[in-house]
Design a protein around this motif. Structure first.
Motif, PDB file in Angstrom:
ATOM      1  N   CYS A  24      26.854   9.779  24.112  1.00  0.00           N
ATOM      2  CA  CYS A  24      28.065  10.160  23.398  1.00  0.00           C
ATOM      3  C   CYS A  24      27.714  10.328  21.915  1.00  0.00           C
ATOM      4  O   CYS A  24      27.114   9.426  21.323  1.00  0.00           O
ATOM      5  N   VAL A  40      29.654  10.154  19.491  1.00  0.00           N
ATOM      6  CA  VAL A  40      30.523   9.319  18.662  1.00  0.00           C
ATOM      7  C   VAL A  40      30.045   7.872  18.662  1.00  0.00           C
ATOM      8  O   VAL A  40      29.918   7.241  17.612  1.00  0.00           O
ATOM      9  N   CYS A  41      29.751   7.321  19.853  1.00  0.00           N
ATOM     10  CA  CYS A  41      29.431   5.893  19.952  1.00  0.00           C
ATOM     11  C   CYS A  41      28.053   5.608  20.550  1.00  0.00           C
ATOM     12  O   CYS A  41      27.663   4.447  20.634  1.00  0.00           O
ATOM     13  N   CYS A  55      32.306   8.875  28.085  1.00  0.00           N
ATOM     14  CA  CYS A  55      31.593   7.622  27.841  1.00  0.00           C
ATOM     15  C   CYS A  55      32.514   6.462  28.204  1.00  0.00           C
ATOM     16  O   CYS A  55      33.722   6.656  28.382  1.00  0.00           O
ATOM     17  N   ARG A  94      33.793   4.271  26.407  1.00  0.00           N
ATOM     18  CA  ARG A  94      34.820   4.034  25.385  1.00  0.00           C
ATOM     19  C   ARG A  94      35.912   5.105  25.385  1.00  0.00           C
ATOM     20  O   ARG A  94      36.812   5.070  24.561  1.00  0.00           O
ATOM     21  N   HIS A 104      35.590   8.536  25.022  1.00  0.00           N
ATOM     22  CA  HIS A 104      35.345   9.836  24.395  1.00  0.00           C
ATOM     23  C   HIS A 104      35.034  10.825  25.502  1.00  0.00           C
ATOM     24  O   HIS A 104      34.288  10.512  26.438  1.00  0.00           O
TER      25      HIS A 104
HETATM   26 ZN   LIG Z   1      31.760   7.412  23.069  1.00  0.00          ZN
END
Ligand SMILES: [Zn+2]
Length: 123
Positions: free
Chosen positions: A11, A13-14, A31, A33, A35
């Motif tokens: 991902c 983002v994370c 993902c 989380r 996203h």
């Molecule tokens: Zn993520």
């Protein structure tokens, strides 16, 4: 998406691993989380997070490039890349071939045609 490619993606983002998800006719990579990145009708996934300073090539630009490459002008380059890949790639495990700046994926396709069993990732 090929699992050999998917297991190498994170991902943006994370940095958690991504998994393929399907909801109705929508396919995406997600993902843990939450996203989510939709799979385009053409089969690619845009993993850019946030606004990109570059909008990418227009459909007209891509079509022009694809037409130029299909005419064989750079076939010598594609053949040289495929020949080199056959010489240097391990037979097993099958390699993941990554082409940064892949554009239409023309050269990656030539390499993958020469390496049956290999997976490809075009960036
Ligand atoms: Zn993520």
């Amino acid at each position: 998406m090929d699992d050999r490619v998917l297991t190498r993606l994170r991902c943006p983002v994370c940095a958690e691993p991504l998994t393929a998800a399907t909801a109705g006719t929508t396919r995406a990579l997600r993902c843990p989380r939450g996203h989510s990145f939709d799979t385009a009708r053409q089969g690619y996934v845009n993993l850019l997070a946030g606004r990109s300073p570059h909008t990418g090539d227009s459909a007209e630009m891509v079509a022009a490039r694809a037409g130029f490459l299909a005419a064989g002008h750079y076939d010598t380059i594609a053949a040289a890349l495929a020949d080199t890949a056959v010489r240097v790639a391990p037979a097993e495990p099958y390699p993941l071939v990554v082409e940064p700046g892949a554009g239409t994926g023309h050269y990656l396709a030539a390499v993958l045609a020469a390496l049956p069993g290999a997976a490809g990732l075009a960036l």
